[in-house]
Design a protein around this motif. Structure first.
Motif, short mmCIF file in Angstrom:
data_model
loop_
_atom_site.label_atom_id
_atom_site.label_comp_id
_atom_site.label_asym_id
_atom_site.label_seq_id
_atom_site.Cartn_x
_atom_site.Cartn_y
_atom_site.Cartn_z
N ILE A 67 0.85 -1.19 0.00
CA ILE A 67 0.00 0.00 0.00
C ILE A 67 0.88 1.23 0.00
O ILE A 67 1.75 1.39 0.85
CB ILE A 67 -0.94 0.02 1.22
CG1 ILE A 67 -1.89 -1.18 1.19
CG2 ILE A 67 -1.74 1.31 1.26
CD1 ILE A 67 -2.84 -1.24 2.36
N ARG A 68 0.67 2.09 -0.97
CA ARG A 68 1.40 3.36 -1.09
C ARG A 68 2.92 3.17 -1.04
O ARG A 68 3.64 3.93 -0.42
CB ARG A 68 0.96 4.34 -0.02
CG ARG A 68 -0.45 4.87 -0.24
CD ARG A 68 -0.83 5.91 0.80
NE ARG A 68 -2.12 6.52 0.45
CZ ARG A 68 -2.76 7.41 1.21
NH1 ARG A 68 -2.22 7.78 2.36
NH2 ARG A 68 -3.91 7.91 0.82
N PHE A 444 -0.57 11.93 -1.38
CA PHE A 444 0.03 11.35 -0.18
C PHE A 444 1.55 11.49 -0.20
O PHE A 444 2.17 11.55 -1.27
CB PHE A 444 -0.36 9.88 -0.02
CG PHE A 444 0.16 8.96 -1.11
CD1 PHE A 444 1.41 8.36 -1.00
CD2 PHE A 444 -0.62 8.70 -2.23
CE1 PHE A 444 1.88 7.51 -1.99
CE2 PHE A 444 -0.16 7.84 -3.23
CZ PHE A 444 1.10 7.26 -3.11
N ASP A 445 2.11 11.56 0.98
CA ASP A 445 3.56 11.68 1.14
C ASP A 445 3.95 10.84 2.35
O ASP A 445 3.38 11.00 3.43
CB ASP A 445 3.97 13.13 1.36
CG ASP A 445 5.47 13.30 1.38
OD1 ASP A 445 6.10 12.97 2.41
OD2 ASP A 445 6.05 13.78 0.39
N HIS A 469 5.91 9.36 -2.51
CA HIS A 469 4.77 10.27 -2.62
C HIS A 469 4.02 9.96 -3.92
O HIS A 469 4.55 9.29 -4.81
CB HIS A 469 5.21 11.73 -2.59
CG HIS A 469 6.07 12.14 -3.76
ND1 HIS A 469 7.45 12.04 -3.73
CD2 HIS A 469 5.76 12.61 -4.99
CE1 HIS A 469 7.95 12.45 -4.88
NE2 HIS A 469 6.95 12.80 -5.67
N GLY A 470 2.77 10.42 -3.97
CA GLY A 470 2.00 10.12 -5.17
C GLY A 470 0.59 10.65 -5.10
O GLY A 470 0.22 11.41 -4.20
N VAL A 471 -0.21 10.22 -6.08
CA VAL A 471 -1.58 10.68 -6.24
C VAL A 471 -2.48 9.46 -6.46
O VAL A 471 -2.12 8.54 -7.21
CB VAL A 471 -1.72 11.64 -7.44
CG1 VAL A 471 -3.17 12.02 -7.67
CG2 VAL A 471 -0.87 12.89 -7.22
N GLU A 472 -3.63 9.46 -5.80
CA GLU A 472 -4.65 8.43 -5.99
C GLU A 472 -5.93 9.09 -6.50
O GLU A 472 -6.39 10.06 -5.92
CB GLU A 472 -4.95 7.72 -4.67
CG GLU A 472 -3.75 7.01 -4.07
CD GLU A 472 -3.96 6.63 -2.62
OE1 GLU A 472 -3.16 5.85 -2.09
OE2 GLU A 472 -4.92 7.15 -1.99
N LEU A 473 -6.47 8.54 -7.58
CA LEU A 473 -7.72 9.03 -8.15
C LEU A 473 -8.70 7.87 -8.24
O LEU A 473 -8.32 6.75 -8.59
CB LEU A 473 -7.50 9.62 -9.55
CG LEU A 473 -6.51 10.78 -9.67
CD1 LEU A 473 -6.34 11.18 -11.13
CD2 LEU A 473 -6.97 11.98 -8.84
N ASP A 493 5.78 7.60 -6.73
CA ASP A 493 7.21 7.86 -6.91
C ASP A 493 7.91 7.43 -5.63
O ASP A 493 7.67 8.03 -4.56
CB ASP A 493 7.44 9.34 -7.19
CG ASP A 493 8.89 9.63 -7.55
OD1 ASP A 493 9.67 8.68 -7.69
OD2 ASP A 493 9.26 10.81 -7.68
N SER A 494 8.74 6.39 -5.69
CA SER A 494 9.34 5.83 -4.48
C SER A 494 10.83 5.64 -4.67
O SER A 494 11.29 5.10 -5.67
CB SER A 494 8.68 4.49 -4.13
OG SER A 494 8.86 3.56 -5.18
#
Length: 604
Positions: A67-68, A444-445, A469-473, A493-494
């Motif tokens: 997750i993330r 999220f970060d 960090h990234g974006v969830e839609l 992006d990790s």
């Protein structure tokens, strides 16, 4: 369709209206599971924003969920209130053997949740709830068969008698399967899989204010696999694994003050017994157990003059994890931990909801740890808008295998220290088109310090902070009667503290699920598209040193259809990997090709 009136349990340890939840959460209900006709829970979770599923081969082989961008052992998994992360399996839960049979609801809570759930919840929590029956006794069953000698079936029954209610389910899955090592690389030996799962629930309510519940679950499985050769990768072989999982929980709940003050005490235990074989000979055995005692008190109050509600939670836990390994070396270790949790939730004007959670862990091996979480949700009902934000910290203790484990290519590191995490997110949920369209967006970060990674033949803490960090839609729409569309997209992006991209974390993922119910709701068709972008993995050289390799992006299409003969009988069919796409979720390992099944479901 996503509903603002949905009730969420995982986010605050107690049932909470979705409008009051400040964390990012996705709910999959029984109707969606039934429409998609998927038989393995991991395949259902592939459409959840922020979730990545990697299977090292075909059905029955190790299946990891992240997750993330957090590691697979940084996600806590619960089934009917039982924590099922395996202490002998790196403290992660292998989703390979969890069937959808009897599952009524899945909640996926994203972001650091250690303040509520402890060490395993840096990435988030997956909470799986099975069916519960009440009222007139009923029974149902299904059977399906298809390509690759695949067969699956199950029987369920439940109801209530006087002050007792019960539900029981028995079923399984078998298939000859595909080669675990990629077939297009010259591997053609089929690797089969068999799974038998049974669970039961019973409840007793002698008076309105007092209730007793118990649940037990058993899964027995056998999975064929292939060999692994350093410098080459997976190749056809005669490997296999056999396992038995036993989960159970008993609890009592007392409601006082017309239900405003609730007390719950329980005990849960999980046991994982797994043998690895080569040519039918056991080469290593792993036994992991987790025993947990818990007490929780929830108090709900109101101050009408201030148009406010107050919910206070106190929780006390004691957990014992143990792992026993007999293979290349032998170790038998256990660790205990006692935890105190406090939470306060404030609701104002039925619009603004604030939550604060605090946890203190006293561990036998590591320094005491304190973690916390803050969330906020604000609803603008006039515009159908919900604004939300959360911030949380987390701690992940090294696993018993990382500390003491040993194989022919790995030895543990008893000097490892816990990983520490901090993460935040902000998001918006917006209803549009007269509540026929829901759009959700989250940024999220997350940062993990002292991340534990493999280095040579052992594990080490990577000095510094890994950044993700990234974006969830997510989109859910009902453009016309009977048609439901669900879509998701995740950008992640990790990088670890050295600036190296984390493996098995695709930067881009997307899904589309279309479901159409018609002909007086007797017919249903479902179409699912899954896109996974380029990701990296590790290649093991002949000396088992590693180098980074790329995995190509891919698209997989699945379809299902059903017809209700009458209210008690349904025929259906499902096709997986419709276009027989070749793809790798782990380097060198194949994935299931085209397969199809047809089935019959009956209820009484």
């Amino acid at each position: 369709m996503i509903s603002l009136e949905e009730i969420v349990v995982t986010s605050n340890l107690t049932p909470t209206a979705e409008r009051a939840v400040g964390s990012a959460v996705t709910i999959i209900d029984e109707t969606e599971l039934e429409d998609r006709k998927v038989r393995v829970v991991a395949d259902v979770l592939r459409t959840v924003p922020g979730v990545t599923v990697n299977r090292t081969g075909v059905v029955g082989n190790q299946t990891q969920l992240r997750i993330r961008g957090a590691e697979s052992n940084q996600t806590l998994v619960m089934i009917d209130g039982i924590e099922v992360n395996d202490p002998s399996g790196g403290s992660e839960f292998d989703f390979a053997h969890l069937l959808t049979q009897g599952v009524a609801r899945i909640e996926v809570l994203r972001g650091p949740q250690s303040a509520l759930y402890g060490s395993d919840a840096i990435g988030g929590v997956v909470n799986i709830v099975t069916r519960r029956a009440d009222g007139t006794p009923t029974a149902s069953g299904f059977f399906e068969g298809g390509t690759r000698a695949t067969a699956s079936g199950g029987l369920s029954a439940g109801g209530s008698v006087g002050k007792f209610d019960y539900f029981a389910s028995f079923g399984g899955l078998r298939t000859e399967g595909f080669s675990s090592a990629a077939e297009w690389k010259g591997n053609h030996e089929k690797d089969g899989y068999e799974n038998v799962t049974a669970f039961g629930k019973i409840g007793f309510q002698p008076i309105e204010a007092l209730r007793f519940d118990a649940v037990g679950r058993l899964t027995s499985y056998s999975a064929e696999s292939d060999d692994f050769i350093g410098g080459i990768g997976p190749v056809d072989g005669d490997g296999s694994s056999e396992g038995l999982q036993l989960f159970g929980r008993a609890q009592a709940r007392l409601d006082l003050w017309d239900g405003r003050w609730r007390h719950t005490a329980g005990v849960a235990r999980s046991r994982f017994d797994n043998d690895y074989l080569d040519g039918g000979i056991v080469t290593s055995s792993y036994l992991g157990t987790r025993t947990k005692f818990d007490y929780q008190s929830d108090l709900s109050l109101e101050t009408p003059a201030a148009s406010a509600t107050h919910d206070l939670t106190f929780r006390l836990e004691h957990q014992i994890d143990a792992a026993e390994v007999d293979g290349y070396s032998t170790f038998d270790r256990s660790v205990g931990e006692t935890s105190v949790v406090g939470q306060y939730r404030l609701g104002v004007w039925d619009r603004l909801f604030l939550t604060g959670s605090l946890r203190h862990d006293v561990n036998e091996l590591f320094e005491d740890a304190t973690t916390y979480r803050l969330t906020a949700a604000y609803n603008i009902d006039e515009t159908g808008t919900k604004l939300r934000a959360s911030y949380g910290t987390g701690v992940k203790n090294p696993t018993l295998f990382e500390l003491y484990g040993y194989t022919d290519t790995y030895h543990g590191n008893p000097d490892l220290k816990p990983e520490e995490a901090a993460g935040w997110d902000v998001g918006i949920d917006q209803w549009l088109w007269r509540e026929r369209l829901m759009v959700q967006a989250t940024y999220f970060d997350q940062r993990i310090t002292d991340l534990i990674q493999g280095s040579g033949e052992t594990s080490v803490n990577v000095a510094g902070t890994s950044e993700i960090h990234g974006v969830e839609l997510a989109v859910a729409a009902t453009p016309v009667e009977g048609l439901t569309l669900r879509g998701s997209y995740t950008y992640t992006d990790s990088e670890d503290a050295r600036g190296v991209r984390l493996t098995r974390r695709p930067m881009h993922q997307a899904s589309l699920d279309a479901n159409y119910r018609f002909w007086q709701e007797r017919a249903n068709v479902n179409l699912e598209l899954l896109y996974t972008g380029e990701q990296t993995d590790l290649f093991y050289n002949a000396d088992y040193s590693t180098r980074v390799v790329d995995l190509d992006p891919y698209v997989v299409v699945n379809a299902a259809a059903s017809w209700d003969i009458n209210e008690n009988a349904q025929v259906y069919g499902r096709v997986e990997n419709l276009f027989n796409t070749r793809y790798e979720q782990a380097y060198g390992y194949g994935s299931p090709g085209f397969s199809a099944v047809a089935g019959l479901r009956l209820s009484f």
